[in-house]
Design an enzyme around this catalytic site. Structure first.
Site, PDB file in Angstrom:
ATOM      1  CE1 TYR A   1       1.840  -6.769  -1.285  1.00  0.00           C
ATOM      2  CE2 TYR A   1       2.908  -6.458  -4.237  1.00  0.00           C
ATOM      3  CZ  TYR A   1       1.654  -7.218  -2.615  1.00  0.00           C
ATOM      4  OH  TYR A   1       0.405  -7.443  -3.411  1.00  0.00           O
ATOM      5  CB  CYS A   2       3.443  -4.470   2.959  1.00  0.00           C
ATOM      6  SG  CYS A   2       3.365  -4.235   4.798  1.00  0.00           S
TER       7      CYS A   2
END
Length: 281
Positions: free
Chosen positions: A148-149
């Site tokens: 994620y990110c």
């Protein structure tokens, strides 16, 4: 001395430690703190400042996440899992914060020559390698696909991401921020974000790109290094590394004029959050 090491070497490092404030410390306050410190350091009213912070059960969304076609359903997934949801005032995508995640900010003045983006990232990478000197050779920086990110300065060991770095620039101040997954399950956190995107995007074609999360590519330092780290353990490593970079390291809180700035920034980010989230409520 390399440029990124020069950035770390400061005559004085001011320290604001908010790593043990507990569940009542709101993540919106954190973003207002860093904006305040950027302004103060940028104006020459404060030396370079390091801040450490921990937030409990919070998912921080990026502005782009709020454009998901079924964002309400995505947010519902997070709330049902017991997480607060806020939107940060800078780029990037969703990240998970909890009591096993330590966030560090390094706030520098942006001098005449300017601090280019990579130099800020490299300074943080150098600091993390010094903090974990025994494993420095194993720590790599590249985008970990499926995390994620994701970003070009994801930090990983053996291909598994344990940290991500971002930057924010305000009024001649530069804040380089990192979240370090210290303990707990990295893949468990990633699974939560996978479910968020699954509910928020479904199978729609979107204007923006959202990561296709593969939980197995994320882990905590405790999992990767085979020993149980606590936030306090990592804080000690952080303080030791920072002290070696400065003539003087001193603890501090916001000063009177900074508190005034802080209230303004906090109000602004609260209003922005209401707006970003109410559009979808």
């Amino acid at each position: 001395m390399r440029k990124n090491e020069e950035l770390l070497q400061q005559e004085e490092w001011r320290l604001i430690d908010q790593s043990s404030l507990g569940p009542m410390f709101d993540a919106l306050q954190s973003f207002a703190y860093d904006d305040t410190l950027c302004t103060s350091v940028g104006a020459g009213c404060s030396p370079a400042t390091a801040r450490a912070w921990v937030h409990h059960e919070t998912v921080v969304l990026g502005i782009q996440d709020t454009k998901l076609p079924y964002i309400n359903e995505g947010i519902q997934v997070l709330k049902e899992a017991g997480y607060r949801v806020i939107v940060r005032n800078s780029g990037g995508l969703a990240v998970v914060l909890d009591e096993g995640v330590l966030n560090l900010s390094l706030i520098f003045p942006d001098t005449e020559k300017g601090i280019d983006i990579d130099r800020g990232y490299e300074a943080m990478l150098t600091l993390i390698k010094r903090m974990f000197a025994e494993w420095a050779d194993q720590i790599q920086a590249f985008e970990v696909v499926g995390s994620y990110c994701p970003g070009s300065y994801d930090l990983s060991i053996g291909g598994k991401k344990f940290a991500g770095i971002s930057q924010r620039r305000i009024r001649r101040g530069v804040a380089v921020q990192i979240y370090l997954c210290v303990s707990g399950s990295g893949s468990g956190r990633a699974e939560l974000i996978r479910r968020f995107y699954q509910a928020g995007k479904k199978s729609e074609i979107t204007k923006w790109d959202y990561p296709s999360i593969q939980p197995e590519v994320m882990a905590s330092l405790s999992e990767l290094l085979g020993q149980e780290f606590t936030i306090q353990d990592v804080m000690l490593r952080f303080l030791t590394a920072l002290k070696a970079c400065s003539g003087r390291l001193f603890a501090s809180s916001l000063q009177a004029e900074e508190l005034e700035l802080y209230q303004g920034y906090l109000q602004r980010i609260k209003e922005r959050n209401c707006k970003a989230l109410s559009m979808h409520s």
